[in-house]
Write a protein that holds these residues in place. Structure first.
Motif, PDB file in Angstrom:
ATOM      1  N   TRP A 120      -3.091  15.509  -3.130  1.00 29.65           N
ATOM      2  CA  TRP A 120      -2.978  13.872  -3.387  1.00 29.65           C
ATOM      3  C   TRP A 120      -2.348  13.562  -3.954  1.00 29.65           C
ATOM      4  CZ3 TRP A 120      -2.884   9.800  -6.928  1.00 29.65           C
ATOM      5  CH2 TRP A 120      -3.232   9.156  -6.038  1.00 29.65           C
ATOM      6  N   ARG A 122     -11.661  13.765   3.573  1.00 29.13           N
ATOM      7  CA  ARG A 122     -10.620  14.487   2.989  1.00 29.13           C
ATOM      8  C   ARG A 122      -9.130  13.923   3.540  1.00 29.13           C
ATOM      9  NH1 ARG A 122     -15.764  15.780   2.600  1.00 29.13           N
ATOM     10  NH2 ARG A 122     -16.676  16.759   0.790  1.00 29.13           N
ATOM     11  N   ILE A 152      -8.297  10.637   2.743  1.00 27.07           N
ATOM     12  CA  ILE A 152      -8.054  10.670   0.756  1.00 27.07           C
ATOM     13  C   ILE A 152      -6.454  11.407   0.885  1.00 27.07           C
ATOM     14  CG2 ILE A 152      -8.371  12.200  -1.448  1.00 27.07           C
ATOM     15  CD1 ILE A 152     -11.566  11.571  -0.150  1.00 27.07           C
ATOM     16  N   PHE A 211      -9.603   4.840   4.424  1.00 22.21           N
ATOM     17  CA  PHE A 211     -10.674   5.621   3.570  1.00 22.21           C
ATOM     18  C   PHE A 211     -12.408   5.005   4.903  1.00 22.21           C
ATOM     19  CE2 PHE A 211     -14.673   6.286   1.000  1.00 22.21           C
ATOM     20  CZ  PHE A 211     -14.135   7.580   0.649  1.00 22.21           C
TER      21      PHE A 211
END
Length: 493
Positions: free
Chosen positions: A65, A185, A188, A347
């Protein structure tokens, strides 16, 4: 112990060599015996799996990230530089700024496929971190550009250096997370892009206000230097935090998982694959399978149109400035809220998609909101309405885009090599959307950019149709698999 007699609960031939480089000498007889009795249904297996996923969520995902945040900061800071003296200092004329935005994607396209093919045979922890260090240096060197030619050369090589990261990061995530886990994921990870775009305006506002003309450098030069230094520092940390492939004992796999967790990290991905014909582990066989699979090209159309639909991204500060809501500092500050909301939306959509094990509708429905936003931007000059519309089209485009990658990674996964090649092809060809979309915004169309919003609207419609088509293809494929007597995993719709 004679390890040649050990019978793991997965087939080595279905996994690439590096994914299975387990240090068996470090595994005790007791642990081998315990693990060999594990099944997916056992409580002990699930407990080990849960610990493994928690460790990955605290290391792999945050590290990727942060790297992606800097990846996009270093790529997109040219949009903020435009509001400083960037064009004047480099003497840019006509569509030269548009070309500088576009040329990065040419280099980006050239490097993606060979990079992902190579990634299946090297250590991701070193490979991805090294490219991060390189793009940081190239991006910071933009501060030394003094004319259009310098800028074009730098942007082209920046595209080459940045190309390995995103498809490589997606491939690495798909090596560790199951279909039920991957969408969240991916969202994210993708939020790093969205937040980079959101905070780039805030960073630029602060740098332009506090450092412009300091030590003889313009604000835009400080912007490139400081963000480049930041991403270089992170690249060094990444070498120690990123894991290599499942089952390996290099990178953070040396200290993060236990021996049992290493074994299960490979085993659970093998069990999660769709029960369809497997292909061998050759890189070239994987490339051939990816090219010949029609699903690869449907995903490619879907993502190309999605990239075309968010062509506003490199011009959003200019779009907001055209609304005349305040000076440059206020304009940069106002670019952030739509992206912050888009992060939350992306999200939530991904979480819903994982829980319902559904992809197609979760891609198409957010794009409806983008359509509404684009229509509002075309039909009205009202400032409040146009700024509100930005929340709709930014939230819709980014939340749907994140799911395309996870859907493709899960669908095109008959081997790790095919998954690596197909995701690279999809991301590579879809860069066409980023190449031509800057030309949606000729300077003469400011401040409304009616043509641009019309073209982005049309791109959104095509992306929605592609998502629906993919869902229908997979429904038919799942039906054939059931009729053939397939037991177990089917494609996620």
């Amino acid at each position: 112990m004679d390890h040649s007699t050990t019978k793991p609960n997965f087939d080595h031939r279905d996994m690439p060599m590096r994914e299975l480089s387990i240090d068996r000498s470090a595994v005790s007889d007791t642990k081998e015996d315990v693990l060999s009795t594990h099944s997916v249904e056992s409580k002990e297996y699930r407990a080990i799996e849960k610990r493994l996923v928690r460790k990955l969520d605290l290391t792999l995902v945050p590290m990727l990230w942060i790297l992606y945040l800097f990846n996009y900061l270093d790529r997109n800071n040219i949009a903020q530089a435009k509001l400083n003296t960037f064009e004047k200092d480099l003497n840019l004329k006509g569509s030269q700024f548009n070309t500088a935005v576009s040329i990065l994607n040419v280099g980006y396209m050239l490097m993606q496929l060979p990079s992902n093919m190579l990634l299946t045979r090297v250590r991701p922890s070193i490979y991805l971190a090294s490219w991060t260090a390189l793009w940081s240096i190239i991006s910071a060197s933009t501060a030394a550009a003094s004319n259009y030619t310098h800028l074009i050369v730098i942007r082209f090589f920046l595209g080459i250096a940045e190309a390995p990261f995103f498809p490589g990061a997606m491939f690495l995530l798909s090596c560790y997370y199951t279909r039920r886990e991957l969408a969240v994921r991916t969202a994210i990870l993708y939020s790093g892009l969205i937040l980079a775009t959101a905070f780039s305006g805030l960073l630029a506002a602060g740098i332009f206000t506090g450092l412009d003309k300091k030590h003889g450098l313009a604000g835009w030069q400080w912007l490139f230097i400081l963000e480049g230094v930041g991403s270089f520092a992170v690249s060094i940390i990444a070498m120690f935090i990123l894991p290599d492939f499942p089952g390996s004992n290099t990178g953070s796999c040396r200290w993060l998982p236990t021996e049992e967790e290493r074994r299960i990290s490979a085993d659970r991905i093998q069990k999660d694959r769709v029960n369809e014909k497997k292909i061998d582990g050759s890189v070239w066989t994987g490339l051939s399978a990816a090219v010949k699979d029609p699903k690869t090209w449907i995903f490619t159309i879907m993502l190309t149109m999605n990239h075309s639909a968010y062509g506003f991204n490199n011009f959003f500060p200019t779009i907001v400035k055209g609304m005349k809501l305040g000076d440059n500092t206020r304009t940069l500050l106002l670019t952030s809220p739509p992206y912050l909301l888009a992060t939350i939306i992306a999200f939530c959509v991904a979480l819903s998609s994982d829980r319902r094990r559904e992809r197609g509708f979760h891609i198409a429905v957010p794009l409806i909101f983008s359509l509404v936003g684009f229509v509002i931007s075309v039909v009205t000059v009202n400032k409040a309405a146009r700024y509100t519309a930005a929340f709709l089209y930014i939230g819709g485009c980014f939340s749907s885009n994140a799911l395309v990658f996870s859907w493709a990674s899960n669908t095109l996964s008959q081997s790790a090599e095919k998954r690596a090649c197909s995701t690279a092809i999809i991301n590579l060809v879809s860069q066409l959307g980023n190449i031509w979309s800057p030309y949606f915004f000729p300077a003469g169309d400011a401040p409304r950019y009616v043509m641009a919003f019309g073209l982005m609207l049309a791109s959104t419609v095509i992306s929605m149709i592609s998502a629906g088509s993919m869902k229908l293809v997979l429904i038919r494929t799942n039906k054939k698999l059931r009729e053939a007597g397939t037991v177990g995993n089917l494609y996620t719709l």
